[in-house]
Scaffold this motif. Structure first.
Motif, PDB file in Angstrom:
ATOM      1  N   THR A  23     -24.213 -30.077  19.617  1.00 34.46           N
ATOM      2  CA  THR A  23     -24.372 -28.975  20.565  1.00 34.46           C
ATOM      3  C   THR A  23     -25.830 -28.559  20.667  1.00 34.46           C
ATOM      4  N   LEU A  24     -26.504 -28.415  19.537  1.00 25.59           N
ATOM      5  CA  LEU A  24     -27.907 -27.998  19.551  1.00 25.59           C
ATOM      6  C   LEU A  24     -28.789 -29.046  20.211  1.00 25.59           C
ATOM      7  N   ASP A 160     -24.818 -16.326  23.898  1.00 26.65           N
ATOM      8  CA  ASP A 160     -24.811 -17.142  25.106  1.00 26.65           C
ATOM      9  C   ASP A 160     -23.363 -17.507  25.439  1.00 26.65           C
ATOM     10  N   VAL A 161     -22.887 -17.130  26.623  1.00 28.01           N
ATOM     11  CA  VAL A 161     -21.524 -17.496  27.012  1.00 28.01           C
ATOM     12  C   VAL A 161     -21.502 -18.415  28.234  1.00 28.01           C
ATOM     13  N   ASP A 169     -18.198 -28.183  21.054  1.00 27.18           N
ATOM     14  CA  ASP A 169     -17.515 -27.808  19.818  1.00 27.18           C
ATOM     15  C   ASP A 169     -16.171 -27.136  20.037  1.00 27.18           C
ATOM     16  N   TYR A 170     -16.018 -26.402  21.147  1.00 26.80           N
ATOM     17  CA  TYR A 170     -14.831 -25.567  21.327  1.00 26.80           C
ATOM     18  C   TYR A 170     -14.080 -25.844  22.631  1.00 26.80           C
ATOM     19  N   PRO A 175     -13.228 -17.563  23.414  1.00 27.91           N
ATOM     20  CA  PRO A 175     -12.952 -16.577  22.366  1.00 27.91           C
ATOM     21  C   PRO A 175     -13.192 -17.107  20.952  1.00 27.91           C
ATOM     22  N   ARG A 176     -12.801 -18.344  20.705  1.00 26.96           N
ATOM     23  CA  ARG A 176     -12.974 -18.908  19.362  1.00 26.96           C
ATOM     24  C   ARG A 176     -14.453 -19.120  19.053  1.00 26.96           C
TER      25      ARG A 176
END
Length: 215
Positions: A23-24, A160-161, A169-170, A175-176
């Protein structure tokens, strides 16, 4: 002269499993870098060449230059966000920050719940924020690339959304993701430092470094 992609303040491995190295690599190495590249292209030989990042953001906002504003604001937002993160368990709210959280929210968990709700329920892309307003802590959110820099807010913490922040990752489970970040990898030392009102400057930069450093 050009803005640069700031280094992450931690190794890409240390936030796992809450935020993976993959992700990074994408979020910082590709998305954040793309904003830097675009702003440098947009500035060119304009009157803002050589201005600080914060100066560019505020000028673009005043001039209603949406393309320059969105890209420059996203450089700042991301630079601030990375500093809000730290390895799990490395810091906790303490001292003045802990006291303010208790006074303004009733305790750490109440703050986390409020910031999580604001971030999760924010429609579409954007950022959840903890800010300081007239000596009190407040939770809010801003849409898309919008930033406290443009509104005179005193930033303390952000989440950050945008979907690219968590999809690897999700998947679509915002929410998680938000719960995992807020409860495990927040740098509360950085949040506390920003109580001095200088948070905006901590993600600023001056365009004084050769564009060769972007490669």
């Amino acid at each position: 002269m050009a803005f640069t992609l700031p280094d992450l303040p931690f190794d890409t491995q240390v936030l796992a499993p809450h935020m993976s190295a993959e992700t990074l690599d994408y979020h910082h190495g590709k998305h954040h870098r793309a904003y830097v590249t675009k702003v440098n292209e947009l500035l060119g030989d304009t009157d803002l060449e050589g201005a600080s990042l914060v100066e560019v953001i505020r000028a673009a906002h005043e001039r209603h230059d949406k393309k320059l504003f969105n890209n420059s604001a996203q450089i700042w937002n991301h630079s601030f966000f990375w500093q809000c993160l730290a390895p799990a368990g490395s810091t906790r709210p303490s001292g003045k920050l802990r006291d303010m959280i208790a006074a303004d929210f009733g305790g750490e968990q109440a703050l986390l719940d409020k910031l999580a709700a604001e971030s999760v329920n924010h429609f579409a892309s954007g950022w959840g924020w903890l800010v300081l307003n007239n000596g009190k802590l407040e939770v809010t959110s801003l849409h898309d690339a919008d930033t406290p820099v443009a509104h005179g807010m005193t930033p303390l913490l952000t989440v950050d959304v945008w979907e690219h922040a968590y999809y690897i990752d999700y998947r679509n489970e915002r929410p998680r993701y938000v719960k995992s970040v807020l409860e495990h990898i927040i740098s509360w030392d950085f949040v506390a430092e920003n109580l001095d009102g200088q948070g905006t400057s901590r993600a600023d930069q001056n365009a004084r470094i050769s564009a060769d450093n972007l490669t």
